[in-house]
Scaffold this motif. Structure first.
Motif, PDB file in Angstrom:
ATOM      1  N   LYS A   1       0.873  -1.170   0.000  1.00 31.06           N
ATOM      2  CA  LYS A   1       0.000   0.000   0.000  1.00 31.06           C
ATOM      3  C   LYS A   1       0.909   1.220   0.000  1.00 31.06           C
ATOM      4  O   LYS A   1       1.439   1.620   1.030  1.00 31.06           O
ATOM      5  N   LEU A   2       1.086   1.795  -1.177  1.00 29.60           N
ATOM      6  CA  LEU A   2       2.076   2.854  -1.352  1.00 29.60           C
ATOM      7  C   LEU A   2       1.408   4.089  -1.932  1.00 29.60           C
ATOM      8  O   LEU A   2       0.728   4.013  -2.964  1.00 29.60           O
ATOM      9  N   GLU A   3       1.590   5.226  -1.269  1.00 29.56           N
ATOM     10  CA  GLU A   3       1.008   6.470  -1.763  1.00 29.56           C
ATOM     11  C   GLU A   3       1.763   6.969  -2.997  1.00 29.56           C
ATOM     12  O   GLU A   3       2.965   6.753  -3.136  1.00 29.56           O
ATOM     13  N   GLN A   4       1.032   7.682  -3.848  1.00 31.26           N
ATOM     14  CA  GLN A   4       1.623   8.196  -5.081  1.00 31.26           C
ATOM     15  C   GLN A   4       2.745   9.199  -4.793  1.00 31.26           C
ATOM     16  O   GLN A   4       3.684   9.334  -5.589  1.00 31.26           O
ATOM     17  N   ALA A   5       2.685   9.876  -3.652  1.00 31.65           N
ATOM     18  CA  ALA A   5       3.734  10.836  -3.308  1.00 31.65           C
ATOM     19  C   ALA A   5       5.092  10.165  -3.199  1.00 31.65           C
ATOM     20  O   ALA A   5       6.116  10.735  -3.585  1.00 31.65           O
ATOM     21  N   ASN A   6       5.120   8.933  -2.692  1.00 27.68           N
ATOM     22  CA  ASN A   6       6.383   8.202  -2.600  1.00 27.68           C
ATOM     23  C   ASN A   6       6.886   7.784  -3.971  1.00 27.68           C
ATOM     24  O   ASN A   6       8.086   7.780  -4.228  1.00 27.68           O
ATOM     25  N   ILE A   7       5.970   7.434  -4.858  1.00 31.53           N
ATOM     26  CA  ILE A   7       6.351   7.107  -6.233  1.00 31.53           C
ATOM     27  C   ILE A   7       6.963   8.324  -6.904  1.00 31.53           C
ATOM     28  O   ILE A   7       7.980   8.242  -7.609  1.00 31.53           O
ATOM     29  N   VAL A   8       6.349   9.490  -6.686  1.00 34.88           N
ATOM     30  CA  VAL A   8       6.858  10.731  -7.273  1.00 34.88           C
ATOM     31  C   VAL A   8       8.252  11.053  -6.743  1.00 34.88           C
ATOM     32  O   VAL A   8       9.134  11.484  -7.493  1.00 34.88           O
ATOM     33  N   LYS A   9       8.486  10.846  -5.455  1.00 30.71           N
ATOM     34  CA  LYS A   9       9.813  11.089  -4.879  1.00 30.71           C
ATOM     35  C   LYS A   9      10.876  10.214  -5.544  1.00 30.71           C
ATOM     36  O   LYS A   9      11.960  10.689  -5.896  1.00 30.71           O
ATOM     37  N   MET A  10      10.566   8.928  -5.732  1.00 29.62           N
ATOM     38  CA  MET A  10      11.521   8.037  -6.400  1.00 29.62           C
ATOM     39  C   MET A  10      11.727   8.432  -7.854  1.00 29.62           C
ATOM     40  O   MET A  10      12.831   8.328  -8.396  1.00 29.62           O
ATOM     41  N   ALA A  11      10.656   8.896  -8.512  1.00 32.30           N
ATOM     42  CA  ALA A  11      10.776   9.320  -9.910  1.00 32.30           C
ATOM     43  C   ALA A  11      11.706  10.528 -10.035  1.00 32.30           C
ATOM     44  O   ALA A  11      12.534  10.601 -10.957  1.00 32.30           O
ATOM     45  N   LYS A  12      11.573  11.485  -9.114  1.00 31.17           N
ATOM     46  CA  LYS A  12      12.460  12.644  -9.150  1.00 31.17           C
ATOM     47  C   LYS A  12      13.908  12.237  -8.912  1.00 31.17           C
ATOM     48  O   LYS A  12      14.833  12.773  -9.547  1.00 31.17           O
ATOM     49  N   MET A  13      14.124  11.296  -7.992  1.00 26.02           N
ATOM     50  CA  MET A  13      15.475  10.790  -7.772  1.00 26.02           C
ATOM     51  C   MET A  13      16.013  10.120  -9.020  1.00 26.02           C
ATOM     52  O   MET A  13      17.177  10.316  -9.399  1.00 26.02           O
ATOM     53  N   LEU A  14      15.180   9.327  -9.685  1.00 21.75           N
ATOM     54  CA  LEU A  14      15.609   8.663 -10.912  1.00 21.75           C
ATOM     55  C   LEU A  14      16.022   9.681 -11.962  1.00 21.75           C
ATOM     56  O   LEU A  14      17.064   9.531 -12.611  1.00 21.75           O
ATOM     57  N   GLY A  15      15.215  10.740 -12.120  1.00 21.71           N
ATOM     58  CA  GLY A  15      15.570  11.780 -13.089  1.00 21.71           C
ATOM     59  C   GLY A  15      16.890  12.445 -12.764  1.00 21.71           C
ATOM     60  O   GLY A  15      17.720  12.699 -13.652  1.00 21.71           O
ATOM     61  N   ALA A  16      17.133  12.719 -11.482  1.00 21.33           N
ATOM     62  CA  ALA A  16      18.394  13.346 -11.076  1.00 21.33           C
ATOM     63  C   ALA A  16      19.576  12.414 -11.335  1.00 21.33           C
ATOM     64  O   ALA A  16      20.628  12.840 -11.837  1.00 21.33           O
ATOM     65  N   PHE A  17      19.420  11.128 -11.007  1.00 23.69           N
ATOM     66  CA  PHE A  17      20.509  10.173 -11.230  1.00 23.69           C
ATOM     67  C   PHE A  17      20.817  10.030 -12.717  1.00 23.69           C
ATOM     68  O   PHE A  17      21.990   9.900 -13.115  1.00 23.69           O
ATOM     69  N   VAL A  18      19.775  10.034 -13.550  1.00 21.41           N
ATOM     70  CA  VAL A  18      19.988   9.938 -14.997  1.00 21.41           C
ATOM     71  C   VAL A  18      20.794  11.129 -15.505  1.00 21.41           C
ATOM     72  O   VAL A  18      21.726  10.978 -16.313  1.00 21.41           O
ATOM     73  N   CYS A  19      20.469  12.323 -15.017  1.00 24.84           N
ATOM     74  CA  CYS A  19      21.195  13.525 -15.451  1.00 24.84           C
ATOM     75  C   CYS A  19      22.666  13.460 -15.034  1.00 24.84           C
ATOM     76  O   CYS A  19      23.564  13.827 -15.808  1.00 24.84           O
ATOM     77  N   VAL A  20      22.929  12.988 -13.826  1.00 29.57           N
ATOM     78  CA  VAL A  20      24.317  12.864 -13.367  1.00 29.57           C
ATOM     79  C   VAL A  20      25.072  11.856 -14.228  1.00 29.57           C
ATOM     80  O   VAL A  20      26.218  12.091 -14.632  1.00 29.57           O
ATOM     81  N   ASP A  21      24.432  10.736 -14.535  1.00 28.04           N
ATOM     82  CA  ASP A  21      25.086   9.711 -15.350  1.00 28.04           C
ATOM     83  C   ASP A  21      25.380  10.220 -16.759  1.00 28.04           C
ATOM     84  O   ASP A  21      26.465   9.971 -17.307  1.00 28.04           O
ATOM     85  N   LEU A  22      24.437  10.940 -17.347  1.00 26.24           N
ATOM     86  CA  LEU A  22      24.668  11.513 -18.674  1.00 26.24           C
ATOM     87  C   LEU A  22      25.775  12.560 -18.630  1.00 26.24           C
ATOM     88  O   LEU A  22      26.561  12.696 -19.579  1.00 26.24           O
ATOM     89  N   TYR A  23      25.861  13.292 -17.535  1.00 27.06           N
ATOM     90  CA  TYR A  23      26.933  14.288 -17.383  1.00 27.06           C
ATOM     91  C   TYR A  23      28.300  13.607 -17.366  1.00 27.06           C
ATOM     92  O   TYR A  23      29.241  14.050 -18.030  1.00 27.06           O
ATOM     93  N   PHE A  24      28.419  12.516 -16.591  1.00 21.85           N
ATOM     94  CA  PHE A  24      29.678  11.773 -16.568  1.00 21.85           C
ATOM     95  C   PHE A  24      30.035  11.251 -17.956  1.00 21.85           C
ATOM     96  O   PHE A  24      31.191  11.284 -18.380  1.00 21.85           O
ATOM     97  N   PHE A  25      29.037  10.753 -18.678  1.00 24.21           N
ATOM     98  CA  PHE A  25      29.262  10.230 -20.029  1.00 24.21           C
ATOM     99  C   PHE A  25      29.758  11.350 -20.945  1.00 24.21           C
ATOM    100  O   PHE A  25      30.709  11.167 -21.721  1.00 24.21           O
ATOM    101  N   ALA A  26      29.130  12.522 -20.850  1.00 27.67           N
ATOM    102  CA  ALA A  26      29.543  13.649 -21.687  1.00 27.67           C
ATOM    103  C   ALA A  26      30.977  14.079 -21.357  1.00 27.67           C
ATOM    104  O   ALA A  26      31.763  14.386 -22.271  1.00 27.67           O
ATOM    105  N   CYS A  27      31.324  14.100 -20.075  1.00 26.59           N
ATOM    106  CA  CYS A  27      32.696  14.458 -19.685  1.00 26.59           C
ATOM    107  C   CYS A  27      33.701  13.484 -20.266  1.00 26.59           C
ATOM    108  O   CYS A  27      34.768  13.882 -20.761  1.00 26.59           O
ATOM    109  N   ASP A  28      33.376  12.207 -20.218  1.00 22.92           N
ATOM    110  CA  ASP A  28      34.279  11.194 -20.747  1.00 22.92           C
ATOM    111  C   ASP A  28      34.442  11.336 -22.259  1.00 22.92           C
ATOM    112  O   ASP A  28      35.561  11.268 -22.789  1.00 22.92           O
ATOM    113  N   LEU A  29      33.337  11.545 -22.960  1.00 20.67           N
ATOM    114  CA  LEU A  29      33.404  11.692 -24.416  1.00 20.67           C
ATOM    115  C   LEU A  29      34.174  12.948 -24.807  1.00 20.67           C
ATOM    116  O   LEU A  29      34.953  12.932 -25.767  1.00 20.67           O
TER     117      LEU A  29
END
Length: 407
Positions: free
Chosen positions: A237-265
């Protein structure tokens, strides 16, 4: 903003009945897939590793790609679970035990892929008797087994804490140790590659933080998919607010990973850079499909996670899956790309079927396309190991106390 307020005030999702015939059928199906994988592994053991498409000059393939991938999934899941408890933060609505069990299953899968990659697994004892502690491979074996044991202890500590048998302070200490170990296990896995000077694509100091960021992406994505599925099935039984929090974290982690990739390239491909051939191989060469699937998929995932109008449950599942697929493509790029660039100036040997894939066309033909693609036997064994992971996950959901007992 209005979405967040609405999510926070909305009632929990109604609980459906979890388990029953459907869960039993899924467990049986996973067991059948596992048995088929064991049969195929027996064929590989009896006929030798020549049945795979791995060769002397590209000696790692799909199995080690999956090993890297599932180490990342496991580390990400444990980090998501341990950070709130280690630092006294508010969690994600009681998903901690599910995230840890998912992490344990992924760790078992990672170890399983190492086992099937061994040509002589029954001689693995020699690795410990004659171990070389100066080798990153030995570091990874030690850290991985410690990590698995610590994950099990962490799950046990959470269950005992809910029963009042383990104090909050003790649980916090275990959480902090688990967090450190989760970062360390993926850093050591990265050092297996980055400390090899002979491969242009691997020899970079950015590899370890890049691996950790990728682990956070795919680990968060996997936990998000699992908890959404379990909520729909009535297990959580999970509220949508917790799903949204994880989604925002996922978006932030994706941006950091793409940044590292861009630095390497940028570092490799800047005019005059020694790694320009690596950038060309990724952007327009044999590995270009994997590169663009990763980049475009991760960008779409980040947009979905950050735009409130797109951040609905079905779209979040798509975003999480795109992120997971993107990190898998990254893993394949890293492993296959390390062998894709020829690093031998003078071969001084007679080419045979065990030397290099597509040897009949000479070296130019062998490296014209992908130097390695998995054989059907490798694919079958890979699916079989996945079946084992699914079996462990489903059995845990059926028999272990993974449901939250607190709000």
């Amino acid at each position: 903003m209005s979405e967040n307020i609405q999510a926070a005030s909305s009632p929990k999702a109604p609980a459906a009945k979890f388990g029953g015939t459907g869960l039993t059928v899924a467990i049986v199906a996973a067991a059948v897939v596992t048995v088929i994988g064991l049969v195929l592994w027996g064929i590989q053991l009896s006929g030798g590793m020549i049945q795979t498409n791995m060769r002397n000059m590209d000696s790692w393939g799909l199995y080690i790609t999956m090993f890297m991938f599932f180490v990342g999934l496991s580390a990400g899941g444990l980090i998501i679970s341990s950070i709130p408890k280690a630092f006294g933060m508010k969690g994600f609505g009681g998903i901690s035990k599910v995230a840890v069990w998912t992490s344990i299953c992924c760790t078992c899968l990672a170890i399983g892929y190492v086992v099937v990659d061994l040509g002589g697994p029954f001689r693995v004892w020699e690795l410990f008797v004659y171990s070389n502690l100066g080798s990153p491979l030995m570091w990874d074996i030690i850290v991985l087994f410690v990590y698995l044991i610590l994950s099990i202890v962490y799950l046990w500590a959470q269950v005992r804490h809910e029963a009042g048998k383990v104090s909050a302070t003790a649980l916090r200490v275990v959480s902090f140790i688990a967090l450190v170990c989760a970062v360390l296990v993926h850093s050591v896995t990265a050092w297996i590659f980055s400390l090899q000077q002979a491969h242009d694509m691997w020899h970079t100091a950015l590899m370890a933080p890049w691996f950790v960021s990728s682990a956070l992406v795919c680990g968060t994505g996997l936990v998000l998919v699992v908890v959404i599925a379990l909520r729909a099935a009535g297990y959580l039984k999970l509220e949508q607010a917790n799903i949204v929090k994880m989604a925002k974290m996922l978006g932030a982690f994706v941006c950091v990973d793409l940044y590292f990739f861009a630095c390497d390239l940028l570092t490799e491909g800047f005019p005059g850079g020694e790694g320009a051939n690596v950038v060309a191989m990724l952007t327009s060469g044999p590995l270009a499909p994997f590169f663009w699937i990763e980049v475009i998929g991760c960008i779409i995932a980040a947009v979905i996670c950050f735009v409130p109008s797109l951040r609905k449950t079905p779209a979040l599942v798509v975003a999480a899956l795109l992120a997971i697929v993107g990190i898998f493509c990254k893993r394949f790029q890293i492993l296959d790309g390390g062998f894709q660039i020829n690093n031998l100036a003078d071969y001084g040997m007679v080419l045979t079927p065990t030397s290099v894939t597509n040897w009949t066309d000479g070296m130019a033909g062998a490296y014209a396309g992908l130097v390695y693609t998995p054989s059907m036997l490798e694919l079958g064994i890979t699916v079989g190991v996945l079946g084992l992971g699914a079996l462990l996950l489903l059995l845990g959901l059926k028999f272990l106390p993974l449901k939250p007992v607190e709000d």
